[in-house]
Design a protein around this motif. Structure first.
Motif, mmCIF file in Angstrom:
data_model
loop_
_atom_site.group_PDB
_atom_site.id
_atom_site.type_symbol
_atom_site.label_atom_id
_atom_site.label_comp_id
_atom_site.label_asym_id
_atom_site.label_seq_id
_atom_site.Cartn_x
_atom_site.Cartn_y
_atom_site.Cartn_z
ATOM 1 N N HIS A 180 39.455 -38.516 94.172
ATOM 2 C CA HIS A 180 37.996 -38.623 94.059
ATOM 3 C C HIS A 180 37.560 -39.800 93.197
ATOM 4 O O HIS A 180 36.500 -39.778 92.584
ATOM 5 C CB HIS A 180 37.396 -37.316 93.527
ATOM 6 C CG HIS A 180 37.486 -36.200 94.514
ATOM 7 N ND1 HIS A 180 36.926 -34.947 94.282
ATOM 8 C CD2 HIS A 180 38.064 -36.107 95.737
ATOM 9 C CE1 HIS A 180 37.162 -34.152 95.317
ATOM 10 N NE2 HIS A 180 37.860 -34.845 96.211
ATOM 11 N N ARG A 181 38.393 -40.827 93.152
ATOM 12 C CA ARG A 181 38.124 -42.065 92.409
ATOM 13 C C ARG A 181 37.941 -41.815 90.910
ATOM 14 O O ARG A 181 37.300 -42.612 90.207
ATOM 15 C CB ARG A 181 36.862 -42.765 92.949
ATOM 16 C CG ARG A 181 36.956 -43.181 94.404
ATOM 17 C CD ARG A 181 37.947 -44.292 94.633
ATOM 18 N NE ARG A 181 37.957 -44.739 96.041
ATOM 19 C CZ ARG A 181 38.786 -45.644 96.530
ATOM 20 N NH1 ARG A 181 39.679 -46.214 95.745
ATOM 21 N NH2 ARG A 181 38.727 -45.981 97.813
ATOM 22 N N ARG A 182 38.565 -40.751 90.403
ATOM 23 C CA ARG A 182 38.456 -40.486 88.968
ATOM 24 C C ARG A 182 39.800 -40.088 88.361
ATOM 25 O O ARG A 182 39.861 -39.683 87.199
ATOM 26 C CB ARG A 182 37.422 -39.390 88.697
ATOM 27 C CG ARG A 182 37.714 -38.044 89.349
ATOM 28 C CD ARG A 182 36.686 -36.984 88.940
ATOM 29 N NE ARG A 182 36.987 -35.704 89.529
ATOM 30 C CZ ARG A 182 36.306 -35.130 90.522
ATOM 31 N NH1 ARG A 182 35.249 -35.759 91.027
ATOM 32 N NH2 ARG A 182 36.639 -33.953 90.991
ATOM 33 N N ASN A 183 40.885 -40.191 89.146
ATOM 34 C CA ASN A 183 42.194 -39.734 88.673
ATOM 35 C C ASN A 183 43.283 -40.727 89.052
ATOM 36 O O ASN A 183 44.306 -40.348 89.631
ATOM 37 C CB ASN A 183 42.526 -38.388 89.314
ATOM 38 C CG ASN A 183 42.129 -37.195 88.454
ATOM 39 O OD1 ASN A 183 42.885 -36.255 88.321
ATOM 40 N ND2 ASN A 183 40.948 -37.249 87.886
ATOM 41 N N LEU A 184 43.125 -41.981 88.741
ATOM 42 C CA LEU A 184 44.137 -42.972 89.082
ATOM 43 C C LEU A 184 45.449 -42.602 88.397
ATOM 44 O O LEU A 184 45.518 -42.451 87.173
ATOM 45 C CB LEU A 184 43.686 -44.365 88.646
ATOM 46 C CG LEU A 184 44.582 -45.519 89.088
ATOM 47 C CD1 LEU A 184 44.629 -45.623 90.612
ATOM 48 C CD2 LEU A 184 44.087 -46.834 88.486
ATOM 49 N N LEU A 185 46.485 -42.454 89.185
ATOM 50 C CA LEU A 185 47.754 -41.956 88.663
ATOM 51 C C LEU A 185 48.313 -42.820 87.543
ATOM 52 O O LEU A 185 48.876 -42.302 86.571
ATOM 53 C CB LEU A 185 48.773 -41.864 89.799
ATOM 54 C CG LEU A 185 48.606 -40.710 90.776
ATOM 55 C CD1 LEU A 185 49.572 -40.862 91.934
ATOM 56 C CD2 LEU A 185 48.830 -39.374 90.082
#
Length: 243
Positions: A39-44
């Protein structure tokens, strides 16, 4: 095949108690469907601890597969009744439902590049909500992946050879959905009792409710007691190719 969908740093707290319970059963390899930027808020790459956890799961025999890139439908407003239903009622997360070939290749390559930077081998791609445009299918034929899947099949790439692999999945967002999912899954288990394989497709929301979480654990235990062998998707597919 035990498959964890929507794997990301923010969904790990949902999964952690269940994964611990599965580990306590013994050798049960799992396929983790990993979202590079949920969701564009959890970049690994901004969650090194979580990436180290995935490193350990790989070392223990689990599999990581690419599960979209953002797991969110970022396309233009739907133009037809069918598209509106699929992208606004059925799901808001059909990321690859409306992509053309160029868009799909770009997004897939971004995901594969992230896996490569982490040193994670990847054989499979599963589209969010299993929704793939024709452009996505064309893109997958050009990439070094071995399989993709839908609810009832695995597809060997690049030729999209279909292999029967029926799957159980719940809709657990409300009590009535969980009740219907239980009835449907019990019926499907009876129907597929003689099937060569069965996939258990779990989602984070399943883990937030004891009713659904316990169902998955009991089902897994019963399948193992019945003599079923747990395998990752890749390991299972390799056996089909060898056969």
């Amino acid at each position: 095949m035990l498959v964890l969908h929507d794997v990301a740093p923010e969904t790990w707290p949902d999964y952690e108690p269940f994964v611990q319970a599965v580990d306590a059963l013994g050798n049960v390899p799992m396929t983790w469907l990993v979202v590079p930027d949920f969701h564009r808020r959890n970049l690994l790459t901004q969650s090194p601890g979580f990436c180290q956890l995935l490193d350990r799961r790989l070392a223990a025999g689990d599999e990581l597969a690419l599960h979209g890139y953002a797991h969110a439908d970022e396309g233009p407003t739907p133009r037809t009744p069918l598209d509106y239903f699929m992208r606004r009622i059925y799901t808001h997360e059909g990321e690859f439902y409306a992509l053309d070939e160029h868009q799909a290749i770009a997004r897939l390559q971004d995901g594969l590049a992230l896996f490569d930077r982490q040193g994670w081998p990847v054989a499979g791609f599963v589209a969010p909500a299993w929704l793939m445009s024709q452009g996505t299918r064309q893109a997958l034929r050009q990439l070094p992946l071995k399989y993709t899947s839908t609810p009832q099949h695995l597809y060997r790439l690049p030729d999209f050879t279909a292999i029967d692999a029926p799957g159980l999945v719940w809709s657990a967002r409300s009590a009535w959905r969980r009740g219907v999912s239980r009835v449907l899954s019990d019926w499907q288990c009876r129907r597929w009792q003689g099937a060569n394989t069965l996939r258990l497709g779990l989602h984070p929301v399943d883990m937030r409710h004891r009713y659904s979480r316990d169902y998955w654990l009991r089902t897994l235990e019963k399948l193992i007691e019945d003599g079923r062998e747990p395998l990752t998707k890749s390991a299972w597919l390799e056996r089909q190719v060898a056969a």
